[in-house]
Write an enzyme that holds these catalytic residues in place. Sequence first.
Site, short mmCIF file in Angstrom:
data_model
loop_
_atom_site.label_atom_id
_atom_site.label_comp_id
_atom_site.label_asym_id
_atom_site.label_seq_id
_atom_site.Cartn_x
_atom_site.Cartn_y
_atom_site.Cartn_z
CB SER A 65 5.41 1.49 7.69
OG SER A 65 5.33 0.26 7.03
CE LYS A 66 -2.41 -2.41 5.38
NZ LYS A 66 -3.54 -2.01 4.58
#
Length: 544
Positions: free
Chosen positions: A292-293
């Site tokens: 996840s960013k």
Amino acid sequence: MDLKKLADALIPDNDLMPLEEYEKIYPPRDLEKGAEVTRIAPSPTGFMHLGNLFVALANERIAHQSGGVFYLRIEDTDDKRKVEGAVEVIHKSLRYFGVNFDEGADKGGNYGPYYQRRRAKIYRAFAKDLICRGLAYPCFCGEEELEKTRAYQTEHKLLPGYYGEFARCRNLSEEEIYENLKRKKPFVIRLKSQGNAEIKHTFKDEIKGEITVPENDQDVVILKSDGIPTYHFAHAIDDHFMRTTLVIRGEEWLSSLPVHIELFKALGFPLPRYGHNCSLQKTEGENRRKLSKRKDPEASLNFYREQGYPPVAVNTYLMTLLNSNFEEWALKNPGAPYTDFKFSVGKMGKSGALFDVAKLNDISKTYFAGISEKQAYTFLKTWADEFASAEEKEYFANEEYAEKVLALIMGAGSKKRRKDFACAAQAVKLMSYFYGETPEAIDAQRFDGDTLKNVINSFMRTYDEKDDCSAWFEKVKQAAAENGFAADMKAYKAAPENYKGNVSDVAEMLRIALTGRANTPDLWTIMQILGREKTMRRLTAAAK
Ligand code: GLU
């Protein structure tokens, strides 16, 4: 309804080319049979995800290995997500990781422009044609109305979207449309879907294999209210006119495939082949989740540049995730560039690839263990120029000295090379005690101050920088014996109670005094590199 008149009212541009012209401007590419045309199509959001590189590598390999073309298209249709300097971020990342495209944004080519915003006329020409053919229509629904529909669909557990009875503008009368236009009500253009979601087809995905895909029944937006296309519409037009043969993209697009199939059909374009690439995942406790960013710094490509991972190590690691037989090949062909490997779409993973930093670190350490100190110097200096602190930049001012340091910490020249660092940020930490006056105290001395002082003073009295390694060690032993430490390990083991410790404790005291750490490569060499003056200064300071 006069559809031609409607199309002119909705898209009044009078500078659109006849559609056949586009077929002539962007003719099928003259390539050998089997040559693939692939692309990466990032959006300029300012953030490059590791997944972008993951999919770029696959596309690049497939194109170049087949004698085809790999190009870069900037998907900048979403103004809200656009960030200043974002295209430069894309270019920088691709350059760093050595992903070379043949044509595309800022490079040119015969199938451009490669920025979608610069292709507005093409999209508008084709949207106009769809309206003329009754396959697209204006929708005047505002955000509020759409929100209401969404809420209703959620409440009644219905599929979300603009379809069937929810497609309120699909059947507007001519009067209603012109009345809305007269009142300058903003509108979007929607596809008038001809599909039936109850009907399912078998589809051959190049990566996932045979999958079942329902027909699309969503009247998706094709042109937004600012006249700019959505991803769906731009995808169909661009991948047709850029003559993409194989679309390898992230599996998050799989759910849009029905829309794309219908759009290609409505536009009269042959469908390219598709391969939906699995996402990068990591384990969290018992579970797996997408990288996840927001949560994972390692999801960003910048992370690898900032930490100074050699691009080839990252690429090699991603190759192990992309093709199941890569690792075996790499073991059989040590040192061979990953580009020698025969990449195949068929061997791409069908479901989530588990990203493991420890494995990347291993590959990276092995990479550093295979290069010379000179090569490492060049890599690290380039990294330091951009990312290191002012103090660390100084490590690279004297190349000869830095290479001596690197040779030692890399174990260059020895049969079994050291593998102590995986990236530049770690390497400079290992180099740090060779610079500055006082090394950072990582480990504490284990012996009391008086013992330490006496041992160091004994050693300093005899130290001669011209001693070779064994003469030097005799002096360490002598310092041990003078201070109640066993010089001989056998004697120590036989009766440890007779001694304060042994010669290795003495070496550790000197080591910590000189470097601030209990674990380092060879101490004699460290003294040789530091030189007499610095060695004596540090020992004197530690014996105070
Ligand atoms: N602009 C899309 C993205 O960044 C591209 C998807 C595709 O490759 O078609 O996800």
